[in-house]
Design a protein around this motif. Structure first.
Motif, short mmCIF file in Angstrom:
data_model
loop_
_atom_site.label_atom_id
_atom_site.label_comp_id
_atom_site.label_asym_id
_atom_site.label_seq_id
_atom_site.Cartn_x
_atom_site.Cartn_y
_atom_site.Cartn_z
N ASN A 23 33.42 41.93 24.11
CA ASN A 23 34.47 42.97 24.01
C ASN A 23 35.09 43.17 25.39
OD1 ASN A 23 36.11 45.04 23.14
ND2 ASN A 23 34.46 46.52 22.85
N GLU A 24 35.67 42.10 25.94
CA GLU A 24 36.12 42.10 27.34
C GLU A 24 37.61 42.38 27.51
OE1 GLU A 24 32.74 38.97 26.99
OE2 GLU A 24 34.56 39.47 25.86
N ARG A 25 38.30 42.75 26.45
CA ARG A 25 39.76 42.88 26.50
C ARG A 25 40.25 43.81 27.62
NH1 ARG A 25 43.87 42.01 22.92
NH2 ARG A 25 42.40 41.55 21.24
N GLU A 26 39.61 44.96 27.76
CA GLU A 26 40.05 45.94 28.75
C GLU A 26 39.99 45.36 30.17
OE1 GLU A 26 38.48 50.29 30.29
OE2 GLU A 26 38.43 49.89 28.12
N VAL A 27 38.91 44.65 30.45
CA VAL A 27 38.76 44.05 31.78
C VAL A 27 39.74 42.90 31.96
CG1 VAL A 27 37.12 43.11 33.44
CG2 VAL A 27 36.30 44.59 31.60
N ARG A 28 39.90 42.09 30.91
CA ARG A 28 40.84 40.97 30.99
C ARG A 28 42.25 41.46 31.29
NH1 ARG A 28 39.91 38.72 26.34
NH2 ARG A 28 41.65 39.68 25.23
N ASP A 29 42.65 42.57 30.70
CA ASP A 29 43.98 43.13 30.95
C ASP A 29 44.14 43.53 32.42
OD1 ASP A 29 44.64 42.74 28.32
OD2 ASP A 29 44.40 44.84 27.72
N VAL A 30 43.07 44.11 33.00
CA VAL A 30 43.12 44.49 34.41
C VAL A 30 43.22 43.24 35.29
CG1 VAL A 30 41.89 45.58 36.32
CG2 VAL A 30 41.87 46.64 34.06
N MET A 31 42.38 42.25 35.01
CA MET A 31 42.41 41.03 35.82
C MET A 31 43.77 40.33 35.71
SD MET A 31 39.77 37.80 35.95
CE MET A 31 40.02 36.48 37.15
N LYS A 32 44.31 40.30 34.49
CA LYS A 32 45.62 39.66 34.31
C LYS A 32 46.69 40.36 35.13
CE LYS A 32 49.01 38.27 30.84
NZ LYS A 32 49.39 38.31 29.40
N ARG A 33 46.65 41.68 35.14
CA ARG A 33 47.65 42.45 35.89
C ARG A 33 47.61 42.11 37.37
NH1 ARG A 33 46.74 47.73 37.72
NH2 ARG A 33 45.13 48.03 36.13
N TYR A 34 46.41 41.91 37.91
CA TYR A 34 46.28 41.65 39.34
C TYR A 34 46.50 40.18 39.70
CZ TYR A 34 44.80 46.31 40.75
OH TYR A 34 44.78 47.65 41.03
N ILE A 35 46.15 39.26 38.82
CA ILE A 35 46.23 37.84 39.19
C ILE A 35 47.58 37.22 38.83
CG2 ILE A 35 45.34 36.70 37.09
CD1 ILE A 35 43.48 35.07 39.00
N GLU A 36 48.26 37.79 37.85
CA GLU A 36 49.51 37.18 37.36
C GLU A 36 50.56 36.99 38.45
OE1 GLU A 36 51.43 37.31 32.98
OE2 GLU A 36 51.25 39.25 34.00
N PRO A 37 50.75 37.91 39.41
CA PRO A 37 51.77 37.69 40.44
C PRO A 37 51.51 36.47 41.32
CG PRO A 37 51.11 40.00 40.38
CD PRO A 37 50.14 39.26 39.53
N PHE A 38 50.28 35.97 41.34
CA PHE A 38 49.94 34.85 42.22
C PHE A 38 49.75 33.54 41.47
CE2 PHE A 38 47.69 38.77 43.77
CZ PHE A 38 48.69 39.14 44.67
N ALA A 39 49.99 33.55 40.16
CA ALA A 39 49.75 32.36 39.33
C ALA A 39 51.05 31.81 38.78
CB ALA A 39 48.81 32.72 38.18
#
Length: 361
Positions: A23-39
């Motif tokens: 049930n990792e969706r909440e964490v995945r959303d946070v990680m995506k928000r932070y990593i997306e600008p650099f990917a």
């Protein structure tokens, strides 16, 4: 709490997020928000692991840096007639760190607070006070008066239950306390590696990955590695800090603040000697502190990644952390930042010729 700098805010957002295995969706959303600008692109595999791709040289080697999204926690299995919740553990727990601890139940209707109930010592016989309570005897109190009221709160069997511990910068500001350092620090390292590679030439394609279900069998690492098919892999995780009272050097050598750990072996993998030597040579050349570690038990995502396809040279780089697999862990900011620095320097040197040399070393 005083205003946090950018990286501390990221660590707070990652660790305060709730995400038990499966049930990792909440964490995945946070990680995506932070990593997306650099990917260049961000995708997921079919189990939910996040894969952020950054291309340096399109035909260069593929380098995978994996931290896992999930944390240990619990799952509701039933609700009794009085509204108390029975549960099972998700991931490895020791009974002595569970009792009387606050938890959050993640329901469809939002979070519900609770506590793992305990008997007062006043009513326990002397012998019982000396023993830990078997987790099968434990229950969660959510302040419900009946099964019906608990269900009105939104609680259902199968709901995830997570520990409660807000991210805290300690009095010595290098020391950071939070739940779920295992393994939100690995997710933070993957984000920061891509951040530090902005505008930097690197002869490869880097994949910053947040894997799912590591705590229950390295499952997301297996599926995401199958998606990427990396040439070189790194698992970034927590390690054991052996610098607290009662822990001997025979049990754990590493000390907080003395650098990230290079894992020689654990129960899931013997680290690749060629890659290990390459990484420590880079560290030595750049005056980056590090420590060696070896664990007879436990493992990291490296255990699954290195078995992908016809094999992937792999190494686990970990951050020494106190009190892992409990509600609150403590780590040292310097170890986290030196882990990022080391991996960035390694990536700069991992061209095809070097990878071929490591692979066949």
């Amino acid at each position: 709490m005083t205003k946090l700098d950018e990286r501390l805010q990221m660590l707070k957002d990652l660790t305060d997020a709730n995400g038990v295995s499966g049930n990792e969706r909440e964490v995945r959303d946070v990680m995506k928000r932070y990593i997306e600008p650099f990917a260049d692109e961000v995708t997921t595999d079919n189990l939910g692991s996040l894969v952020a791709k950054k291309t340096g040289k399109a035909d260069g080697p593929k380098i995978m840096i994996a931290g896992h999204l999930d944390e240990i926690g619990f799952m509701v299995t039933s609700i009794d007639e009085k509204g108390f919740l029975r549960f099972q553990t998700v991931g490895g727990w020791w009974e002595q760190v569970m009792l009387a601890q606050r938890v959050t139940i993640m329901t469809r209707n939002g979070n519900v607070p609770g506590v793992i109930g305990s008997k007062p010592p006043h009513i326990l016989p002397a012998e019982a006070r000396k023993k830990s309570v078997d987790k099968k005897e434990m229950f969660i109190d959510i302040g419900a008066s009946s099964k019906e009221e608990a269900m009105e709160f939104g609680v259902r069997p199968g709901d995830s239950v997570v520990p409660v511990c807000d991210f805290t910068v300690m009095k010595n500001e290098k020391y950071l306390m939070a739940k779920a350092w295992d393994n939100r620090i690995g997710c933070a390292i993957a984000i920061d590696v891509l951040r530090e590679l902005q505008g930097v030439e690197h002869p490869n394609t880097v994949y910053g990955v947040g894997t799912v279900q590591e705590e229950v069998g390295l499952r997301g690492a297996r599926t995401s590695a199958n998606l990427i098919k990396p040439d070189i892999g790194f698992a970034v995780d927590v390690g054991i800090a052996g610098d607290t009272p009662g822990v001997t050097e025979k049990e754990a050598l590493a000390k907080m603040g003395k650098g990230p750990q290079i894992v020689l072996y654990d129960a899931s993998m013997v680290s690749h000697k060629g890659l290990r030597d390459f990484v420590t040579d880079i560290a030595d050349a750049n005056d980056i502190p590090y420590q060696f570690d070896a664990m007879a038990g436990g493992g990291t995502d490296s255990g699954a990644i290195h078995l992908t396809a016809n094999g992937v040279p792999n190494l686990a780089i970990t951050v020494p952390t106190r009190y892992i697999h409990s509600h609150a862990g403590i780590l040292h900011r310097d170890d986290y930042e030196n882990a990022v620095k080391l991996i960035v320097e390694v990536i700069k040197k991992l061209d095809k010729e070097t990878v071929d040399t490591i692979t066949f070393d």
